[in-house]
Design an enzyme around this catalytic site. Structure first.
Site, PDB file in Angstrom:
ATOM      1  N   LYS A   1      53.953  -6.895  13.015  1.00  0.00           N
ATOM      2  CA  LYS A   1      54.213  -5.463  12.917  1.00  0.00           C
ATOM      3  C   LYS A   1      54.051  -5.011  11.471  1.00  0.00           C
ATOM      4  O   LYS A   1      54.564  -5.642  10.551  1.00  0.00           O
ATOM      5  CB  LYS A   1      55.618  -5.125  13.414  1.00  0.00           C
ATOM      6  CG  LYS A   1      55.956  -3.642  13.294  1.00  0.00           C
ATOM      7  CD  LYS A   1      57.164  -3.237  14.104  1.00  0.00           C
ATOM      8  CE  LYS A   1      58.452  -3.571  13.438  1.00  0.00           C
ATOM      9  NZ  LYS A   1      59.605  -2.863  14.043  1.00  0.00           N
TER      10      LYS A   1
ATOM     11  N   SER B   1      38.330   1.821  16.577  1.00  0.00           N
ATOM     12  CA  SER B   1      39.205   0.832  15.961  1.00  0.00           C
ATOM     13  C   SER B   1      40.113   1.457  14.908  1.00  0.00           C
ATOM     14  O   SER B   1      40.152   2.664  14.720  1.00  0.00           O
ATOM     15  CB  SER B   1      38.409  -0.312  15.327  1.00  0.00           C
ATOM     16  OG  SER B   1      37.677   0.177  14.230  1.00  0.00           O
TER      17      SER B   1
ATOM     18  N   TYR C   1      41.631  -1.938  18.259  1.00  0.00           N
ATOM     19  CA  TYR C   1      41.515  -3.256  17.639  1.00  0.00           C
ATOM     20  C   TYR C   1      41.392  -3.092  16.128  1.00  0.00           C
ATOM     21  O   TYR C   1      40.963  -2.049  15.630  1.00  0.00           O
ATOM     22  CB  TYR C   1      40.331  -4.044  18.206  1.00  0.00           C
ATOM     23  CG  TYR C   1      38.989  -3.400  17.981  1.00  0.00           C
ATOM     24  CD1 TYR C   1      38.223  -3.715  16.870  1.00  0.00           C
ATOM     25  CD2 TYR C   1      38.500  -2.447  18.867  1.00  0.00           C
ATOM     26  CE1 TYR C   1      36.995  -3.105  16.648  1.00  0.00           C
ATOM     27  CE2 TYR C   1      37.270  -1.837  18.658  1.00  0.00           C
ATOM     28  CZ  TYR C   1      36.520  -2.175  17.545  1.00  0.00           C
ATOM     29  OH  TYR C   1      35.309  -1.572  17.332  1.00  0.00           O
TER      30      TYR C   1
END
Length: 116
Positions: free
Chosen positions: A9, A25, A58
């Site tokens: 995170k 992305s 991503y």
């Protein structure tokens, strides 16, 4: 039994750009990728603190120590420059392993996205 748990995170990082005309992305400063153990191409969830949006994309590598956090392609419509977001990745693992697993969590400086 396998379960999904928090793997990495990047907590409360500032969006530095939104590029609608890119393939897609999120571009993340390589220093933040390394610190959070997120690799290029890894699926990430994005939570926008400013507007409540949650979506997946991503990761792609941005210039090291640049502070870059840029949402690309359609994701650019879900953020604005200077929004604060959380970037999350998950891992699938055996239940017993998950009990002792420790995720990588980083807390960048919200002003410039540095780790200092």
């Amino acid at each position: 039994m396998q379960i999904q748990v928090l793997k990495s995170k990047i907590h409360r990082v500032k969006v530095t750009g939104a590029d609608l005309n890119y393939i897609g992305s999120i571009t993340i400063d390589e220093t933040l990728l390394d610190a959070s153990n997120i690799i290029e191409g890894e699926k990430v969830s994005i939570v926008n603190i400013n507007n409540g949006e949650r979506f997946e994309t991503y990761a792609i590598k941005g210039e090291r120590n640049s502070g870059t956090i840029t949402l690309n392609g359609p994701a650019a419509r879900k953020v604005q420059k200077d929004d604060i977001i959380i970037i999350i990745s998950y891992a699938t693992m055996e239940f017993e392993e998950a009990k002792t697993f420790k995720p990588w969590v980083v807390f960048p400086n919200e002003k410039d996205n540095s780790l200092t």
